[in-house]
Design a protein around this motif. Structure first.
Motif, mmCIF file in Angstrom:
data_model
loop_
_atom_site.group_PDB
_atom_site.id
_atom_site.type_symbol
_atom_site.label_atom_id
_atom_site.label_comp_id
_atom_site.label_asym_id
_atom_site.label_seq_id
_atom_site.Cartn_x
_atom_site.Cartn_y
_atom_site.Cartn_z
ATOM 1 N N ALA A 1 49.742 -103.447 23.841
ATOM 2 C CA ALA A 1 50.850 -104.193 24.450
ATOM 3 C C ALA A 1 50.564 -105.692 24.421
ATOM 4 O O ALA A 1 51.475 -106.498 24.199
ATOM 5 N N GLU A 2 49.309 -106.067 24.609
ATOM 6 C CA GLU A 2 48.923 -107.483 24.572
ATOM 7 C C GLU A 2 49.126 -108.061 23.169
ATOM 8 O O GLU A 2 49.611 -109.174 23.005
ATOM 9 N N GLY A 3 48.780 -107.280 22.155
ATOM 10 C CA GLY A 3 48.964 -107.717 20.769
ATOM 11 C C GLY A 3 50.433 -107.861 20.413
ATOM 12 O O GLY A 3 50.828 -108.797 19.721
ATOM 13 N N GLU B 1 52.849 -108.533 22.542
ATOM 14 C CA GLU B 1 53.348 -109.720 23.248
ATOM 15 C C GLU B 1 52.935 -110.995 22.512
ATOM 16 O O GLU B 1 53.727 -111.924 22.377
ATOM 17 N N ALA B 2 51.708 -111.056 22.015
ATOM 18 C CA ALA B 2 51.244 -112.227 21.264
ATOM 19 C C ALA B 2 52.067 -112.392 19.986
ATOM 20 O O ALA B 2 52.458 -113.513 19.635
ATOM 21 N N LEU B 3 52.350 -111.293 19.302
ATOM 22 C CA LEU B 3 53.165 -111.348 18.097
ATOM 23 C C LEU B 3 54.581 -111.821 18.424
ATOM 24 O O LEU B 3 55.145 -112.656 17.720
ATOM 25 N N ALA B 4 55.149 -111.323 19.506
ATOM 26 C CA ALA B 4 56.493 -111.739 19.910
ATOM 27 C C ALA B 4 56.532 -113.236 20.226
ATOM 28 O O ALA B 4 57.467 -113.934 19.825
ATOM 29 N N ARG B 5 55.511 -113.757 20.925
ATOM 30 C CA ARG B 5 55.443 -115.200 21.220
ATOM 31 C C ARG B 5 55.353 -116.012 19.931
ATOM 32 O O ARG B 5 56.016 -117.029 19.778
ATOM 33 N N PHE B 6 54.537 -115.537 18.984
ATOM 34 C CA PHE B 6 54.387 -116.215 17.702
ATOM 35 C C PHE B 6 55.719 -116.272 16.961
ATOM 36 O O PHE B 6 56.099 -117.308 16.424
ATOM 37 N N LEU B 7 56.431 -115.163 16.937
ATOM 38 C CA LEU B 7 57.721 -115.111 16.241
ATOM 39 C C LEU B 7 58.771 -115.997 16.900
ATOM 40 O O LEU B 7 59.699 -116.449 16.243
ATOM 41 N N ARG B 8 58.618 -116.269 18.196
ATOM 42 C CA ARG B 8 59.522 -117.178 18.895
ATOM 43 C C ARG B 8 59.123 -118.638 18.691
ATOM 44 O O ARG B 8 59.784 -119.544 19.192
ATOM 45 N N GLY B 9 58.022 -118.895 17.987
ATOM 46 C CA GLY B 9 57.619 -120.261 17.685
ATOM 47 C C GLY B 9 56.413 -120.760 18.454
ATOM 48 O O GLY B 9 56.005 -121.902 18.292
ATOM 49 N N ASP B 10 55.807 -119.925 19.292
ATOM 50 C CA ASP B 10 54.632 -120.325 20.063
ATOM 51 C C ASP B 10 53.400 -120.240 19.164
ATOM 52 O O ASP B 10 53.009 -119.167 18.725
ATOM 53 N N ARG B 11 52.808 -121.374 18.845
ATOM 54 C CA ARG B 11 51.631 -121.416 17.960
ATOM 55 C C ARG B 11 50.343 -121.690 18.744
ATOM 56 O O ARG B 11 49.311 -121.986 18.168
#
Length: 60
Positions: free
Chosen positions: A3-5, A7-17
């Motif tokens: 679930a943590e992975g 969430e990290a992927l979802a943040r990345f796809l939203r533009g969070d680098r």
């Protein structure tokens, strides 16, 4: 994937680098100075030459 992975992927796809790190020194994204920018737009490790293959065919 955990679930943590996900969430990290979802943040990345939203533009969070913010989770990105330098491949040379391991510093947080945007905080390093071990990279240089070439006039062609590529980045390369300081102290080395740009490895853009177009440099071999064009006089930049």
């Amino acid at each position: 994937m955990s679930a943590e992975g996900i969430e990290a992927l979802a943040r990345f796809l939203r533009g969070d680098r913010s989770m990105l790190k330098c491949t040379i020194c391991g510093s947080q994204a945007g905080t390093w100075d071990c990279w240089a920018k070439c006039r062609c737009g590529w980045s390369f490790e300081k102290g080395t030459a740009c490895r853009n293959p177009k440099h071999r065919t064009t006089a930049e």
